[in-house]
Design a protein around this motif. Structure first.
Motif, short mmCIF file in Angstrom:
data_model
loop_
_atom_site.label_atom_id
_atom_site.label_comp_id
_atom_site.label_asym_id
_atom_site.label_seq_id
_atom_site.Cartn_x
_atom_site.Cartn_y
_atom_site.Cartn_z
N ARG A 50 12.08 -7.52 -12.40
CA ARG A 50 12.00 -6.40 -11.45
C ARG A 50 10.90 -5.42 -11.85
O ARG A 50 10.19 -4.89 -10.99
N ALA A 51 10.75 -5.19 -13.15
CA ALA A 51 9.69 -4.28 -13.62
C ALA A 51 8.31 -4.86 -13.30
O ALA A 51 7.40 -4.13 -12.89
N ASP A 52 8.15 -6.18 -13.46
CA ASP A 52 6.87 -6.82 -13.13
C ASP A 52 6.58 -6.72 -11.63
O ASP A 52 5.44 -6.45 -11.22
N ALA B 110 16.16 1.32 -10.31
CA ALA B 110 17.59 1.38 -9.97
C ALA B 110 17.83 0.86 -8.55
O ALA B 110 18.79 0.12 -8.30
N TRP B 111 16.92 1.21 -7.64
CA TRP B 111 17.05 0.73 -6.26
C TRP B 111 16.82 -0.77 -6.20
O TRP B 111 17.54 -1.50 -5.49
N LEU B 112 15.83 -1.27 -6.94
CA LEU B 112 15.56 -2.71 -6.96
C LEU B 112 16.70 -3.49 -7.60
O LEU B 112 16.97 -4.63 -7.22
N ALA C 238 2.37 -1.68 -7.30
CA ALA C 238 1.79 -0.36 -7.59
C ALA C 238 2.82 0.75 -7.51
O ALA C 238 2.53 1.87 -7.07
N GLY C 239 4.07 0.43 -7.93
CA GLY C 239 5.11 1.45 -8.00
C GLY C 239 5.88 1.68 -6.72
O GLY C 239 6.74 2.56 -6.68
N SER C 240 5.61 0.91 -5.66
CA SER C 240 6.30 1.10 -4.38
C SER C 240 7.47 0.12 -4.28
O SER C 240 7.25 -1.09 -4.16
N PRO C 241 8.71 0.59 -4.32
CA PRO C 241 9.86 -0.32 -4.38
C PRO C 241 10.03 -1.20 -3.16
O PRO C 241 10.39 -2.37 -3.28
N LEU C 242 9.79 -0.67 -1.96
CA LEU C 242 9.93 -1.50 -0.76
C LEU C 242 8.86 -2.58 -0.71
O LEU C 242 9.11 -3.70 -0.28
N LEU D 115 6.52 9.46 -3.79
CA LEU D 115 6.63 8.17 -4.46
C LEU D 115 7.76 8.29 -5.47
O LEU D 115 7.76 9.22 -6.28
N PRO D 116 8.74 7.40 -5.45
CA PRO D 116 9.87 7.53 -6.38
C PRO D 116 9.43 7.32 -7.82
O PRO D 116 8.43 6.66 -8.10
N SER D 117 10.19 7.88 -8.73
CA SER D 117 9.94 7.65 -10.15
C SER D 117 10.20 6.18 -10.47
O SER D 117 10.88 5.47 -9.72
N GLU D 118 9.67 5.74 -11.59
CA GLU D 118 9.88 4.35 -12.00
C GLU D 118 11.37 4.06 -12.18
O GLU D 118 11.87 3.01 -11.74
N ALA D 119 12.09 5.00 -12.79
CA ALA D 119 13.52 4.79 -13.02
C ALA D 119 14.28 4.68 -11.70
O ALA D 119 15.16 3.83 -11.53
#
Length: 330
Positions: A186-188, A172-174, A194-198, A164-168
Motif C-alpha cells: 500500500r505504501a508503494d 489508513a484509508w487505503l 504521488a501521495g493521492s489515495p484515490l 492533500l491528505p497526510s501520508e498516515a
C-alpha cells in the motif's frame, strides 16, 4: 451520495457552512484526492430542498431527482470522450442552461470537470456565464492542473485549494479500501500515486504493480544488454505511456538527487534502488540533466495527447537511457 473523505472535513465545514455562496468556485488540487466527491457533495447540499445541517437530506424531491440523474436544475459538463477536450458547443449548451429559470424554484448548479479540458473557444464562451450567471446559479469547476486555465477563468472564480491528505491518513484509508494488500504494498502504491489515495486505488485496479514490474525488469535487461531498445519498446506497447514517462522522469530526478547528496535514503522505491544508484555513479551529471530535459519535453506531449508513434518514441527513450553510463564525470 458522494463519499465523505476524512481529510476534507475542515474544508467541507467552511464551504457548506456559508450563508451566501459565490457564483463560481474553482476546486483545484492533484488528481486522486476526492475533489469530484467534494463537488458532488456540495452540489447535493445546494440543490436540496430540506438540507439537514450542512448535508442534503436525501429524501426530498430534489435529492431523489439528483440521485436518478434527472434533476432539471443540475448540469454536469465533461468531455464527450475520455481524455478529449471540452468543445465550445458543449459550453454553449451550458450557457443556455444557465440563463433558464430554475424549474424547482431553487438554485441551479453546474459541475464542470476537468476545467482545463476546455479548448480556447470553449473557455472564452464560458467567461460571460462565470462573470454574470443568471438567477441563483452556482458553478463548480474542478481542475487537476489549474496552471493550464486561462487567467480570465481563474479570476472569475473563488479559487479553493483542496487538501492533500497526510501520508498516515492516506495509508489508513487505503488499508480499509485494499485490506488484502500488505502495508509495504500500500505504501508503494501511494508513492506511485504521488501521495493521492484515490489515484493509488485506481492504479491498483489498473494492475500498476504488474506493469511496474514489467518496466523495471525491462530496464534492467536493457542495461545488461540482454534486450535491444527496439525489442523492449515493442514489448511495452500495452503499457500506459503516461506511467512510463512518469517513472523515467522520476528515476532521472532521483539520479540527480543522489549525485548531489549521496543520500541512499533518497533512491525511491526499492525495486530500482540499485539501478538508480548505479546510473547516478556512472553517468555524467550533464548527461542526466539532458536526459531529464528531453523526458519532460516528451512527457508534455504525452500528457497533451499529441499524435505520437508510441513504439518509436519509446525506442528513442530507451536508446538514450542505455547510453547514459559513461566515465566522464564533468
Amino acid at each position: 451520495m458522494a463519499e465523505v473523505y476524512p481529510w476534507q472535513e475542515t474544508l467541507w465545514q467552511q464551504l457548506a457552512g456559508r450563508s451566501q455562496h459565490a457564483h463560481a468556485y474553482l476546486l483545484h488540487g492533484p488528481a486522486g484526492i476526492g475533489k469530484r466527491a467534494l463537488a458532488e457533495r456540495l452540489m447535493a447540499s445546494l440543490l436540496c430542498q430540506k438540507p439537514n445541517a450542512l448535508e442534503a437530506c436525501g429524501n426530498c424531491k430534489s435529492c431523489h431527482l439528483l440521485a436518478a440523474g434527472t434533476h432539471p436544475d443540475n448540469f454536469v459538463l465533461e468531455p464527450e470522450e475520455a481524455d478529449k477536450p471540452i468543445k465550445v458547443d458543449q459550453v454553449r449548451e451550458l450557457v443556455e442552461f444557465v440563463v433558464q429559470t430554475a424549474q424547482l424554484g431553487g438554485r441551479k448548479v453546474v459541475l464542470l470537470e476537468p476545467a482545463e479540458a476546455m479548448n480556447l473557444n470553449a473557455a472564452n464562451a464560458l467567461l460571460k456565464s462565470l462573470e454574470e450567471p443568471s438567477g441563483n446559479t452556482v458553478l463548480l469547476l474542478i481542475s487537476h492542473q489549474p496552471s493550464r486555465l486561462l487567467p480570465t477563468i481563474k479570476s472569475r472564480c473563488v479559487q479553493q485549494a483542496c487538501p492533500l491528505p497526510s501520508e498516515a491518513m492516506s495509508l489508513a484509508w487505503l488499508a480499509k479500501s485494499l485490506p488484502d494488500l500488505g502495508d509495504e504494498e500500500r505504501a508503494d502504491l501511494l508513492t506511485l500515486a504521488a501521495g493521492s489515495p484515490l489515484a493509488a486505488l485506481r492504479l491498483q485496479e489498473q494492475g500498476v504493480r504488474e506493469q511496474r514490474a514489467l518496466a523495471v525488469d525491462g530496464v534492467k535487461k536493457l542495461l545488461k544488454q540482454q534486450v535491444a531498445p527496439s525489442q523492449l519498446a515493442e514489448s511495452w506497447k500495452a503499457l500506459p505511456m503516461n506511467l512510463l514517462f512518469d517513472w523515467f522522469c522520476d528515476w532521472a530526478q532521483l539520479m540527480l538527487r543522489y549525485q548531489l547528496t549521496q543520500d541512499e535514503r533518497g533512491l525511491g522505491l526499492a525495486d530500482m534502488h540499485k539501478v538508480v544508484q548505479y546510473l547516478a555513479d556512472k553517468t555524467p551529471q550533464s548527461r542526466v540533466l539532458a536526459m531529464q530535459s528531453w523526458l519532460l519535453e516528451q512527457r508534455q506531449k504525452v500528457m497533451g495527447k499529441a499524435n505520437l508513434n508510441q513504439v518509436l518514441l519509446l525506442e528513442a527513450l530507451l536508446v538514450q537511457w542505455a547510453a547514459l553510463p559513461g566515465t566522464d564525470r564533468r
